[in-house]
Design an enzyme around this catalytic site. Sequence first.
Site, short mmCIF file in Angstrom:
data_model
loop_
_atom_site.label_atom_id
_atom_site.label_comp_id
_atom_site.label_asym_id
_atom_site.label_seq_id
_atom_site.Cartn_x
_atom_site.Cartn_y
_atom_site.Cartn_z
N LYS A 17 0.70 -1.19 0.05
CA LYS A 17 0.04 0.06 -0.12
C LYS A 17 0.79 1.21 -0.09
O LYS A 17 0.63 2.30 -0.89
CB LYS A 17 -0.68 0.15 1.31
CG LYS A 17 -1.84 -1.03 1.23
CD LYS A 17 -2.78 -0.84 2.37
CE LYS A 17 -1.74 -1.03 3.92
NZ LYS A 17 -1.36 -2.16 4.25
N ARG A 92 -9.71 1.37 8.49
CA ARG A 92 -9.16 -0.01 9.01
C ARG A 92 -10.15 -0.88 9.71
O ARG A 92 -9.69 -2.03 9.94
CB ARG A 92 -8.08 0.38 9.82
CG ARG A 92 -7.16 -0.31 10.18
CD ARG A 92 -6.10 -0.71 9.21
NE ARG A 92 -4.74 -0.94 9.64
CZ ARG A 92 -3.65 -0.53 9.41
NH1 ARG A 92 -3.45 0.41 8.52
NH2 ARG A 92 -2.47 -0.97 9.88
N ARG A 132 11.91 -5.53 5.04
CA ARG A 132 11.66 -3.82 4.63
C ARG A 132 12.71 -3.08 5.57
O ARG A 132 12.94 -3.49 6.67
CB ARG A 132 10.13 -3.63 5.20
CG ARG A 132 9.75 -2.01 5.09
CD ARG A 132 8.45 -1.80 5.35
NE ARG A 132 7.74 -2.29 6.37
CZ ARG A 132 6.40 -2.14 6.55
NH1 ARG A 132 5.76 -1.50 5.50
NH2 ARG A 132 5.90 -2.52 7.47
N ARG A 165 11.13 -1.52 11.13
CA ARG A 165 9.81 -0.97 12.08
C ARG A 165 9.84 -2.07 13.05
O ARG A 165 10.17 -3.13 13.04
CB ARG A 165 8.63 -0.88 11.12
CG ARG A 165 8.36 0.49 10.64
CD ARG A 165 7.26 0.51 9.78
NE ARG A 165 6.03 -0.27 10.00
CZ ARG A 165 4.99 -0.20 9.51
NH1 ARG A 165 5.11 0.40 8.17
NH2 ARG A 165 3.97 -0.89 9.73
N ARG A 176 -0.32 -8.94 13.34
CA ARG A 176 -1.14 -7.86 12.62
C ARG A 176 -1.79 -8.55 11.58
O ARG A 176 -2.65 -8.11 10.95
CB ARG A 176 0.08 -7.00 12.04
CG ARG A 176 0.68 -5.95 12.96
CD ARG A 176 1.98 -5.52 12.51
NE ARG A 176 2.06 -4.89 11.04
CZ ARG A 176 3.05 -4.67 10.31
NH1 ARG A 176 4.41 -5.08 10.51
NH2 ARG A 176 2.90 -3.97 9.25
P1 AP5 Z 1 4.84 -1.54 1.96
O1 AP5 Z 1 4.54 -0.77 0.58
O2 AP5 Z 1 5.56 -0.98 3.11
O3 AP5 Z 1 3.61 -2.43 2.49
P2 AP5 Z 1 2.48 -1.62 3.12
O4 AP5 Z 1 1.16 -2.49 2.71
O5 AP5 Z 1 2.37 -0.27 3.20
O6 AP5 Z 1 2.59 -2.38 4.61
P3 AP5 Z 1 2.46 -1.76 5.94
O7 AP5 Z 1 3.02 -2.80 6.92
O8 AP5 Z 1 3.06 -0.35 6.20
O9 AP5 Z 1 0.89 -1.86 6.39
P4 AP5 Z 1 0.28 -1.87 7.66
O10 AP5 Z 1 -1.06 -1.55 6.97
O11 AP5 Z 1 0.34 -2.74 8.50
O12 AP5 Z 1 0.96 -0.59 8.23
P5 AP5 Z 1 0.72 0.86 8.75
O13 AP5 Z 1 1.70 1.61 8.64
O14 AP5 Z 1 -0.65 1.24 8.01
O15 AP5 Z 1 5.90 -2.81 1.23
C1 AP5 Z 1 6.28 -3.84 2.35
C2 AP5 Z 1 7.62 -4.31 1.75
O16 AP5 Z 1 7.23 -4.92 0.32
C3 AP5 Z 1 8.59 -3.30 1.59
O17 AP5 Z 1 9.94 -3.81 1.84
C4 AP5 Z 1 8.51 -2.85 0.09
O18 AP5 Z 1 9.93 -2.55 -0.54
C5 AP5 Z 1 8.47 -4.50 -0.54
N1 AP5 Z 1 7.48 -4.31 -1.79
C6 AP5 Z 1 6.57 -3.57 -2.26
N2 AP5 Z 1 5.91 -3.69 -3.25
C7 AP5 Z 1 6.72 -4.72 -3.72
C8 AP5 Z 1 6.65 -5.69 -4.73
N3 AP5 Z 1 5.87 -5.38 -5.86
N4 AP5 Z 1 7.58 -6.70 -5.13
C9 AP5 Z 1 8.51 -6.99 -4.19
N5 AP5 Z 1 8.68 -6.09 -2.94
C10 AP5 Z 1 7.82 -5.09 -2.78
O19 AP5 Z 1 -0.08 0.82 10.34
C11 AP5 Z 1 0.97 0.47 11.21
C12 AP5 Z 1 0.32 0.49 12.70
O20 AP5 Z 1 -0.38 1.65 12.91
C13 AP5 Z 1 -1.15 -0.35 12.82
O21 AP5 Z 1 -0.48 -1.80 13.11
C14 AP5 Z 1 -1.85 0.17 13.95
O22 AP5 Z 1 -1.34 -0.12 15.23
C15 AP5 Z 1 -1.46 1.73 13.49
N6 AP5 Z 1 -2.70 2.32 12.59
C16 AP5 Z 1 -2.38 2.68 11.09
N7 AP5 Z 1 -3.41 3.32 10.65
C17 AP5 Z 1 -4.51 2.79 11.54
C18 AP5 Z 1 -5.86 2.88 11.38
N8 AP5 Z 1 -6.48 3.50 10.25
N9 AP5 Z 1 -6.62 2.61 12.46
C19 AP5 Z 1 -5.91 2.00 13.52
N10 AP5 Z 1 -4.66 1.78 13.76
C20 AP5 Z 1 -3.84 2.18 12.90
MG MG Z 2 2.49 1.24 4.82
#
Ligand code: AP5
Ligand code: MG
Length: 218
Positions: A17, A92, A132, A165, A176
Site C-alpha cells: 500500500k 481500517r 523491509r 520498524r 498484524r
Molecule cells: P509496503 O509498501 O511498505 O507495504 P504496506 O502495505 O504499506 O505495509 P504496512 O506494513 O505499512 O501496512 P500496515 O497496514 O501494517 O502498516 P501501517 O503503517 O498502515 O511494502 C512492504 C515491503 O514490501 C517493503 O519492503 C517494500 O519494499 C516491499 N514491496 C512492495 N511492493 C513490492 C513488490 N511489488 N515486489 C517486491 N517487494 C515489494 O500501520 C501500522 C500500525 O499503525 C498499525 O498496526 C496500527 O497500530 C496503526 N494504525 C495505522 N493506521 C491505523 C488505522 N487506520 N486505524 C487504527 N490503527 C492504525
Molecule cells: Mg505502509
Amino acid sequence: MAGTGHIILLGAPGVGKGTQAKVIAAELGLPHVSTGDMLRASVAAGTELGKRAKAVMESGALVNDELVLGVVAERLRAEDAARGVVFDGFPRTVVQAEGLKALLEASGGLGIAHVIHIILDSEEIVERLSGRRVCRDCGAIYHVRFQPPKHEGRCDRCGGELFQRDDDRPEVIRYRLAVYEKETAPLVAFYRQQPGYAEVDGNGSTAAVTDRIRCFLE
Ligand code: AP5
Ligand code: MG
C-alpha cells in the site's frame, strides 16, 4: 490518471500500500495520507497522541477509532486535500469507514472515487515485511532483497538512515495479519458493492502492480 475524489488503498499489512500510494499520489498530484506514517511521526515527536499510540502500534493492534478519525478529519481540512487524497492504511475498521462516510457527507465536498484492494498471499507478505527497511528522514520504502538501496543502510533519495520498524518482527507480523482478518477484512464487504471498487493482484514487480492500479484509475 485522472478523476476526482479520494482514493483508498485497501489490503493487508505488507501488500504494498505504502509503496504504491507514493507512486499514485505523485502521478496524480494528490497528497499521500498514511495514518500509519502520521501515527509513527506522532510517536517520534512524543506528542500526546504518540504517547497513547506507541505501545498499541508496537504490539500490532489497532489504535482507537476515535483517535484515528480525529487525525484524518484534521488532515482533510488542510488546503492540499481539496482535490482528494490517496489514503493508505485508512479506513481500517467498519467504524472508521462509516466515520469517513459521515465526515465526507457533512463536508459536502468530495466522495470516494476508488477503493483499490491489493491482494497478496500471507507467505509473500511475511517475506516482504521481514526484509523491509524505511528511511527515517523521507519515509522511502526499501527491501533488503527486492528493493535494496545502493548503499546498505542509507536512503538513495536523501542519504537518511534506514531502519526496521518495531512491528516488523516475525511474531508481530503474524499478529498484524490476524488483526487484519478480524478488523479490516470486513471492509471488503462494505466497499465491494460501491462503484469504484477494484481488486488488484499484488504479485510481481512494483511497476507491474502500479500498471494494474492505473487501469482502474483511468
Ligand atoms: P509496503 O509498501 O511498505 O507495504 P504496506 O502495505 O504499506 O505495509 P504496512 O506494513 O505499512 O501496512 P500496515 O497496514 O501494517 O502498516 P501501517 O503503517 O498502515 O511494502 C512492504 C515491503 O514490501 C517493503 O519492503 C517494500 O519494499 C516491499 N514491496 C512492495 N511492493 C513490492 C513488490 N511489488 N515486489 C517486491 N517487494 C515489494 O500501520 C501500522 C500500525 O499503525 C498499525 O498496526 C496500527 O497500530 C496503526 N494504525 C495505522 N493506521 C491505523 C488505522 N487506520 N486505524 C487504527 N490503527 C492504525
Ligand atoms: Mg505502509
